[in-house]
Design an enzyme around this catalytic site. Sequence first.
Site, PDB file in Angstrom:
ATOM      1  N   SER A  57       0.830  -1.201   0.000  1.00 23.28           N
ATOM      2  CA  SER A  57       0.000   0.000   0.000  1.00 23.28           C
ATOM      3  C   SER A  57       0.873   1.263   0.000  1.00 23.28           C
ATOM      4  CB  SER A  57      -0.959  -0.039   1.191  1.00 23.28           C
ATOM      5  OG  SER A  57      -1.957   0.936   1.073  1.00 23.28           O
ATOM      6  N   ASP A 100     -10.381  -3.615  -4.760  1.00 27.68           N
ATOM      7  CA  ASP A 100      -9.560  -2.598  -4.096  1.00 27.68           C
ATOM      8  C   ASP A 100      -9.566  -1.349  -4.956  1.00 27.68           C
ATOM      9  OD1 ASP A 100      -7.656  -1.102  -2.736  1.00 27.68           O
ATOM     10  OD2 ASP A 100      -5.988  -2.441  -3.164  1.00 27.68           O
ATOM     11  N   HIS A 137      -8.067  -5.046  -0.094  1.00 27.97           N
ATOM     12  CA  HIS A 137      -6.907  -4.322   0.417  1.00 27.97           C
ATOM     13  C   HIS A 137      -6.510  -4.870   1.791  1.00 27.97           C
ATOM     14  CE1 HIS A 137      -4.319  -0.771   0.076  1.00 27.97           C
ATOM     15  NE2 HIS A 137      -4.400  -0.694   1.393  1.00 27.97           N
TER      16      HIS A 137
END
Length: 299
Positions: free
Chosen positions: A149, A236, A266
């Site tokens: 991320s 996501d 995610h």
Amino acid sequence: MTLHPQARAYLDALGADDTPFDVERVRTMRSVSREAALAEPVRTEVDHVADVDADGVPCRLYRPAAGAPVALYVHGGGWVLHDLETHDSFCRFLADATGWALLAVDYRRAPEDPYPAPLDDVERAARWLRAHGDSLDVDTTWVPGIGDSAGANLVAGLCVRDPRLLDHQVLLYPVTDRRAPLDPALENAALDLASMTWMWDAYATDDVADRPDVSVARATNLADHPPAVVVTCEHDVLRDQGEAYAAALADAGVPVVAHRALGMIHSFWRQPEVFDAARSTVAAVGVWLDAARASSRTP
């Protein structure tokens, strides 16, 4: 494909949260997640775990065996959440499962310390790791970066700053472009549009958001970047920009492995106790890194 049953159960357990994403909520989330992590029993024993000072940047070394190859690990959390404790259990699992040592970076976080502070810390830690491998009893002749991320954004941003500092980049559901549209059809409780927008604003204000080491998709010269593995999640809001970045690297001639985790959401990667796909992805990352390291040594 619909949500994987494990992802559906996870989202059902999370439930809906209409609390505005702001500084107060972030600080509460930090405290709650850290306390929960510290209360967990150690799940995976690793041969050597030690906190180290990487030229002023707090880091933690996970070494599964003396002389193991080592990767720089940069955690996610939207540049505003998580730390060494919240990711300790996962880093232990990752090191044990792959045989790779990890130097996990406890970089400064926004909004208290926005860009460039987090990226500066990651760069300083990477340079320190390159210089101190012998004292850590790890092999730094070939060093990849692994990030998830926002951590993947920082790894990719480091490759923009200095394409030669890392030998490979493993990007799990990376954030790559402040201006990229976020598809409302892909949001869920794991990551929604409002939270992602707030975290972007906390990290990089408009005057710096288009810098290539921030919005890495806007870098104009990707050809000299290290080879990459890019993993995205089917469900996501960051999926499309991650896949677009993988395509841009490939178009520039960079060797890329791109994988979409079907049915996943995610943050799945760092939860092997919840998602079968996390365990298989960790195993795959270990194989990819072993193969890339071996090929780099082939005459």
